[in-house]
Write an enzyme that holds these catalytic residues in place. Structure first.
Site, short mmCIF file in Angstrom:
data_model
loop_
_atom_site.label_atom_id
_atom_site.label_comp_id
_atom_site.label_asym_id
_atom_site.label_seq_id
_atom_site.Cartn_x
_atom_site.Cartn_y
_atom_site.Cartn_z
N ASP A 277 -50.43 38.28 53.48
CA ASP A 277 -50.56 38.70 52.46
C ASP A 277 -50.36 38.38 51.05
O ASP A 277 -49.02 37.69 50.80
CB ASP A 277 -49.42 39.99 53.19
CG ASP A 277 -49.84 41.70 52.42
OD1 ASP A 277 -50.50 40.98 51.25
OD2 ASP A 277 -48.75 41.89 52.61
N ASP B 227 -46.40 39.94 60.80
CA ASP B 227 -47.58 40.94 60.17
C ASP B 227 -46.28 40.54 58.42
O ASP B 227 -45.23 40.40 58.35
CB ASP B 227 -46.22 42.10 60.73
CG ASP B 227 -46.66 43.66 60.08
OD1 ASP B 227 -47.50 43.18 59.58
OD2 ASP B 227 -46.21 44.97 60.06
N HIS B 228 -47.72 40.71 58.24
CA HIS B 228 -47.26 40.52 56.62
C HIS B 228 -46.97 39.27 56.11
O HIS B 228 -45.57 39.33 55.99
CB HIS B 228 -45.95 41.54 55.49
CG HIS B 228 -46.68 43.14 56.06
ND1 HIS B 228 -48.40 42.96 55.03
CD2 HIS B 228 -46.68 43.68 57.00
CE1 HIS B 228 -48.43 43.92 55.01
NE2 HIS B 228 -48.48 45.11 56.65
N GLU C 203 -54.78 40.68 53.16
CA GLU C 203 -54.95 42.09 52.45
C GLU C 203 -55.92 41.93 51.20
O GLU C 203 -55.01 40.17 50.16
CB GLU C 203 -53.79 42.19 52.55
CG GLU C 203 -53.83 43.55 51.93
CD GLU C 203 -52.31 44.39 52.33
OE1 GLU C 203 -51.44 44.00 53.45
OE2 GLU C 203 -51.99 45.14 51.34
N HIS D 36 -53.27 49.19 57.53
CA HIS D 36 -51.71 49.90 57.42
C HIS D 36 -51.52 50.41 57.22
O HIS D 36 -51.71 51.75 57.13
CB HIS D 36 -51.64 48.10 56.80
CG HIS D 36 -50.87 47.20 56.80
ND1 HIS D 36 -50.53 46.32 57.43
CD2 HIS D 36 -52.59 46.34 57.53
CE1 HIS D 36 -50.55 45.04 57.50
NE2 HIS D 36 -52.31 44.95 58.00
N ASP E 186 -45.72 51.09 63.14
CA ASP E 186 -44.20 50.79 63.87
C ASP E 186 -43.49 52.08 63.37
O ASP E 186 -42.38 52.47 64.39
CB ASP E 186 -43.75 50.28 62.40
CG ASP E 186 -42.58 49.00 62.63
OD1 ASP E 186 -41.79 49.60 63.44
OD2 ASP E 186 -42.34 48.55 61.30
N THR E 187 -43.70 53.18 62.20
CA THR E 187 -42.87 53.84 61.90
C THR E 187 -42.76 54.68 62.96
O THR E 187 -41.44 55.64 64.11
CB THR E 187 -43.15 54.94 60.78
OG1 THR E 187 -43.03 53.83 60.00
CG2 THR E 187 -42.28 55.85 60.49
N ASN F 189 -52.14 49.72 62.34
CA ASN F 189 -50.90 49.11 62.61
C ASN F 189 -50.48 50.65 62.62
O ASN F 189 -50.07 51.26 61.94
CB ASN F 189 -50.16 48.25 61.27
CG ASN F 189 -51.09 47.25 60.74
OD1 ASN F 189 -52.20 46.50 61.62
ND2 ASN F 189 -50.29 46.30 60.54
N SER G 247 -42.34 41.45 62.27
CA SER G 247 -42.83 41.49 61.22
C SER G 247 -41.61 40.18 60.80
O SER G 247 -40.90 39.70 61.52
CB SER G 247 -41.74 42.38 60.21
OG SER G 247 -40.20 42.76 60.71
P1 13P Z 1 -46.43 52.38 59.43
O1 13P Z 1 -44.88 52.51 58.79
O2 13P Z 1 -46.97 53.53 58.97
O3 13P Z 1 -45.95 53.06 61.50
O4 13P Z 1 -47.30 51.06 59.03
C1 13P Z 1 -47.26 49.71 59.81
C2 13P Z 1 -47.56 48.80 59.06
O5 13P Z 1 -48.29 49.09 58.25
C3 13P Z 1 -46.86 47.17 59.75
O6 13P Z 1 -47.57 46.38 59.41
O1 G3H Z 2 -44.88 45.85 57.37
C1 G3H Z 2 -43.90 46.80 58.15
C2 G3H Z 2 -43.25 47.13 59.27
O2 G3H Z 2 -43.19 48.26 58.64
C3 G3H Z 2 -42.19 46.10 59.76
O3 G3H Z 2 -41.23 46.74 59.01
O4 G3H Z 2 -40.13 44.73 57.42
O5 G3H Z 2 -38.67 46.62 58.46
O6 G3H Z 2 -39.29 45.25 59.99
P1 G3H Z 2 -39.92 45.90 59.00
ZN ZN Z 3 -48.47 46.69 57.00
#
Ligand code: 13P
Ligand code: G3H
Ligand code: ZN
Length: 356
Positions: free
Chosen positions: A105, A83-84, A142, A232, A277-278, A275, A50
């Site tokens: 995005d 990402d984004h 997106e 996402h 991350d969490t 995607n 990101s």
């Molecule tokens: P989560 O927060 O559900 O893991 O999504 C991550 C994501 O979409 C990153 O672009």
């Molecule tokens: O886009 C969401 C991802 O979980 C990235 O999160 O911007 O905190 O790195 P972040």
């Molecule tokens: Zn995302």
């Protein structure tokens, strides 16, 4: 193995009917956990960073880290994805630093908060796609704004995304508009809005079709059977990780993520990039909490990071298997980005993106 483009990987996934988890990385430990799991399971990898990750680690560090990971695991094809991305500069500087794919995005304006007009989104995404394809890199666009169908609100947990009320129209990607968007922008992959949001607090109950609109994925796939779809906000926020986190002093109110079986349903309908991350964050921090609580005299960071990496590796391996991605790395012959650029130039990579 050299880094490959997202387009090459998702074309392979579509041919063979699997999905690829795209894991966010910020540091070496996350990278190692993903690559260890991938190497054990012969799974191709998407590592995504990101804007926050880029400012946390620094572009030279991220580039060096991913180059080193590719060298350490020469049999695993790796995509390095932005990402984004919020504007042209974010996407172009990512490519300058070795990213083989970018997400433009344009569903939000450059501030990454204000919902953008359709015209703005088409214009900026098409421009980035033209520039990326000239160097063989891929683009994810997106359409629709991520947010909750339960509350009707955009997401705010991660400090980006729209904070406020959104109409159902904005929260759900329109299949007709998706056809127009893909043909005007020529993106390689399309992220869609269908009720998921970033972070841990997605749903207040196990989601059904009212709040997780998988029927929208199916409708878009019917209109655009050859377009790679992206989900996402696809962490599942597993109950056992919430319980572990809370049992060692964490305070995470009960929450629900996207059930893995719903993602599997999406993969049967054209979802190729998922995607996550969490879940990786939660796996690692639950392990930190456990060590901090059970071994109160411990002060060697490695004693925290090793179990955290193990926990993340376990989570990642499960997703590689469930999404059908395992066993596919060795079937991919890397195509250099210069060859991808040549294929975009001849138009051969655009023919299939037409709507049904
Ligand atoms: P989560 O927060 O559900 O893991 O999504 C991550 C994501 O979409 C990153 O672009
Ligand atoms: O886009 C969401 C991802 O979980 C990235 O999160 O911007 O905190 O790195 P972040
Ligand atoms: Zn995302």
């Amino acid at each position: 193995m050299a880094l490959i483009s997202l387009r090459q990987l998702l074309d392979h996934a579509a041919e063979r009917g699997y999905g690829v988890p795209a894991f966010n990385i910020n540091n070496m430990e996350q990278g190692l956990a993903i690559m260890k799991a991938a190497s054990k399971l012969d799974a191709p990898v998407i590592l995504q960073a990101s804007r926050g990750a880029r400012s946390y680690a620094g572009d030279p560090m991220l580039k060096a880290m991913v180059t080193a990971l590719a060298e350490m695991y020469p049999k695993i094809p790796v995509v390095l994805h932005q990402d984004h991305g919020n504007n042209e500069a974010t996407c172009l500087t990512a490519m300058q630093h070795g990213f083989t794919s970018v997400m433009m995005d344009g569903s939000l304006e450059g501030d990454a908060k204000t919902p953008a007009s359709y015209e703005y989104n088409v214009d900026i995404t098409a421009r980035v796609t033209q520039m990326a394809h000239a160097v063989g890199a891929s683009v994810e666009g997106e359409l629709g704004v991520l947010g909750s169908l339960e509350t009707g609100e955009g997401e705010k947990e991660d400090g980006h995304g729209f904070e406020g009320r959104l109409s159902e129209e904005e929260l759900l990607t329109d299949p007709e508009q998706a056809v127009d968007f893909v043909s005007k922008t020529r993106v390689d992959a399309l992220a869609i809005a269908m009720g998921t949001s970033h972070g841990a607090y997605k749903f207040s109950r196990k989601p059904d079709g009212e709040i997780l609109a998988m029927h929208v994925v199916e409708a878009i796939n019917r209109k655009l059977p050859n377009t790679h779809l992206v989900m996402h906000g696809s962490s599942s926020v597993p109950q056992e990780l919430q319980d572990l986190f809370n049992s060692f002093g964490g305070e995470m109110p009960q929450t629900y993520g996207v059930p893995v079986e719903e993602i599997e349903r999406g993969i049967r309908c054209g979802v190729r990039k998922v995607n996550i991350d969490t879940d990786c964050r939660l796996a690692m921090t639950a392990a930190f909490r456990q060590i901090a609580s059970e071994k109160r005299s411990e002060f060697d960071p490695r004693k925290f990071l090793i179990p955290a990496m193990d926990a993340m590796e376990h989570l990642v391996a499960d997703r590689f298997e469930r999404f059908g991605c395992a066993g596919n790395a060795s079937k991919i012959q890397p195509i250099p980005l210069s060859e991808m650029a040549a294929r975009y130039l001849t138009g051969s990579l655009y023919q299939d993106s037409e709507a049904a």
